[in-house]
Design a protein around this motif. Sequence first.
Motif, PDB file in Angstrom:
ATOM      1  N   HIS A 129       0.972  -1.230  -0.033  1.00 16.26           N
ATOM      2  CA  HIS A 129       0.020  -0.063   0.044  1.00 16.26           C
ATOM      3  C   HIS A 129       0.856   1.132   0.186  1.00 16.26           C
ATOM      4  CE1 HIS A 129       0.728  -0.985   4.349  1.00 16.26           C
ATOM      5  NE2 HIS A 129       0.620   0.430   4.499  1.00 16.26           N
ATOM      6  N   VAL A 130       0.154   2.555  -0.106  1.00 14.78           N
ATOM      7  CA  VAL A 130       0.904   3.726  -0.145  1.00 14.78           C
ATOM      8  C   VAL A 130       0.010   4.626   0.691  1.00 14.78           C
ATOM      9  CG1 VAL A 130       1.568   5.593  -1.605  1.00 14.78           C
ATOM     10  CG2 VAL A 130       1.639   3.065  -2.625  1.00 14.78           C
ATOM     11  N   HIS A 131       0.843   5.512   1.418  1.00 13.08           N
ATOM     12  CA  HIS A 131       0.214   6.586   2.330  1.00 13.08           C
ATOM     13  C   HIS A 131       0.531   7.947   1.625  1.00 13.08           C
ATOM     14  CE1 HIS A 131      -0.627   4.304   5.935  1.00 13.08           C
ATOM     15  NE2 HIS A 131       0.148   3.315   5.507  1.00 13.08           N
ATOM     16  N   GLU A 132      -0.406   8.509   1.079  1.00 15.10           N
ATOM     17  CA  GLU A 132       0.078   9.845   0.499  1.00 15.10           C
ATOM     18  C   GLU A 132       0.341  11.161   1.510  1.00 15.10           C
ATOM     19  OE1 GLU A 132       0.690  10.369  -2.574  1.00 15.10           O
ATOM     20  OE2 GLU A 132       0.337   8.264  -3.043  1.00 15.10           O
ATOM     21  N   ARG A 133      -0.278  10.862   2.697  1.00 16.50           N
ATOM     22  CA  ARG A 133      -0.143  12.131   3.678  1.00 16.50           C
ATOM     23  C   ARG A 133       0.706  12.043   4.771  1.00 16.50           C
ATOM     24  NH1 ARG A 133      -6.603  11.909   4.722  1.00 16.50           N
ATOM     25  NH2 ARG A 133      -7.328  12.488   2.624  1.00 16.50           N
TER      26      ARG A 133
END
Length: 153
Positions: A53-57
């Motif tokens: 997964h990727v966290h953008e914040r």
Amino acid sequence: MKTFTYAAVSPPDHGTPAAAFGKHVIRMLAANTGGALGMLEAIVPPGEGPPLHVHEREDEFFRVLSGCFGFWCAGDYVELAEGGCIALPRGVPHRFRNIGETEGRLMAVVTPGGFEAFFPIIELCKPETPEQIASVAMAFGLTFLPNEDRKVA
């Protein structure tokens, strides 16, 4: 949100349990740190962990409290036992897995705070389909990557 001008404290054996995607204990809310950070513990059974997964914040910092974990971040892989730490940058695909034979525990700090509320919200909303989960995740700047994108894991 309260200004971060006083110590934010999480005494032993305190926190808010959240039983979404495994067991979590929310130890510190962004609301108590002026949004600076959030903190939670993840209790992870052997062989378990989130998908890529990727966290953008937010950036994430993990400390292994017990057990042994594998961490994948972009093209890198590292194994950490109790006391080991890793910082994962926002915007970069990553995941972790309990590679030990017993339940493991991780302390996670997110900066800025806010993502720690994801697990209680999931528990409250009870999304059932991948689309419903993705919708809640999107509200937190979180994207689960499709199987064909999981080259690093």
